[in-house]
Write a protein that holds these residues in place. Structure first.
Motif, short mmCIF file in Angstrom:
data_model
loop_
_atom_site.label_atom_id
_atom_site.label_comp_id
_atom_site.label_asym_id
_atom_site.label_seq_id
_atom_site.Cartn_x
_atom_site.Cartn_y
_atom_site.Cartn_z
N UNK A 78 0.83 -1.20 0.00
CA UNK A 78 0.00 0.00 0.00
C UNK A 78 0.86 1.25 0.00
N UNK A 79 1.87 1.26 0.86
CA UNK A 79 2.74 2.42 1.02
C UNK A 79 4.17 2.09 0.63
N UNK A 80 4.87 3.12 0.21
CA UNK A 80 6.28 2.95 -0.15
C UNK A 80 7.04 4.23 0.17
N UNK A 81 8.30 4.06 0.51
CA UNK A 81 9.20 5.20 0.73
C UNK A 81 10.63 4.73 0.57
N UNK A 85 19.56 4.42 0.86
CA UNK A 85 19.52 3.53 -0.32
C UNK A 85 18.55 2.37 -0.14
N UNK A 86 17.72 2.45 0.87
CA UNK A 86 16.74 1.39 1.14
C UNK A 86 15.40 1.72 0.49
N UNK A 117 2.96 -5.93 6.96
CA UNK A 117 4.10 -6.63 6.38
C UNK A 117 5.03 -5.57 5.86
N UNK A 118 6.19 -5.46 6.47
CA UNK A 118 7.15 -4.41 6.11
C UNK A 118 8.36 -5.05 5.46
N UNK A 119 8.63 -4.67 4.21
CA UNK A 119 9.80 -5.17 3.49
C UNK A 119 10.81 -4.05 3.31
N UNK A 120 12.04 -4.31 3.70
CA UNK A 120 13.13 -3.34 3.57
C UNK A 120 14.22 -3.99 2.72
N UNK A 121 14.49 -3.40 1.57
CA UNK A 121 15.47 -3.99 0.65
C UNK A 121 16.49 -2.95 0.22
#
Length: 229
Positions: A78-81, A85-86, A117-121
């Motif tokens: 739903x959200x992105x930021x 560099x992540x 659900x939080x994905x950090x790449x």
């Protein structure tokens, strides 16, 4: 001669029974049409009732999060930021939608607890850091931390193929505190609740309207098909 007589008698009997089959067919068709009409009328009433529901006040996500285009029409993030560099993406669902029976008791905060659900790449990394969090109006807690391949689906039912890590509560307290600070530094906190709660309301409302409309179209098509049969 006898064979011919039997054949004629059989033909006569068949003609005598034919009207009964016609009546039965018409009766079945009439019942089906009546059932379809009841369903369509009920669907229309519910559709109109739901369409009159007042949506919650429009809420914007906390800066610098942005809403993904088309997020209301799919089950992904739903959200992105970005953070340095992540790349950080957040998916959300309500507790009431995943417990047994599909409905939670509001007295037990079923409506006021969300799962994130939080994905950090990072670029060049084959795996992303995945946090499963419980979000409340005034708090956020981490349920688990794991690594996920970037090629894996990030859907709610996806099962990681790699080792999922230790039970979060079994981790050393200092490390748990550090992981909480890690995601808070990236804006993952209770400030997300007002937007995500309102967003889920809009999504649920849209899905319900679409459900009534789609079911009605299918039933109506069947009714029209039967009338032309």
């Amino acid at each position: 001669m006898l064979r011919k007589a039997l054949a004629l008698a059989g033909s006569a009997l068949q003609q005598q029974h034919q009207p009964w089959r016609t009546i039965a067919c018409r009766r079945s068709s009439g019942v089906s049409s009546a059932v379809n009409s009841i369903i369509l009328r009920s669907l229309k009433d519910h559709y109109l009732e739901v369409s009159k529901m007042t949506p919650p006040p429009k809420v914007s996500p906390p800066s610098p999060f942005t809403v993904l285009k088309g997020a209301l029409d799919h089950g992904g993030p739903v959200l992105r930021r970005t953070h340095g560099n992540e790349e950080i993406s957040i998916s959300v669902m309500r507790l009431a939608n995943i417990i047994a029976g599909g409905i939670a008791d509001e007295e037990e905060d079923g409506i006021n607890q969300l799962f994130l659900h939080v994905d950090i790449s990072k670029p060049g990394q084959k795996e992303s850091l995945h946090f499963l969090c419980g979000l409340y109006p005034d708090a956020l807690g981490i349920h688990s931390v794991s690594l996920r391949s970037k090629t894996e689906s990030s859907g709610f039912l996806a099962v990681p193929t790699n080792y999922g890590g230790p039970v979060f509560q079994d981790i050393d307290e200092k490390m748990r505190d550090a992981l909480h600070s890690f995601i808070e530094e990236r804006g993952i906190n209770e400030s997300l609740f007002p937007f995500l709660q309102a967003w889920l309301y809009v999504k649920d409302h849209r899905n319900l309207m679409r459900w009534f409309k789609t079911i009605g179209s299918l039933v109506n098509d069947r009714k029209q098909g039967a009338s032309h049969a």
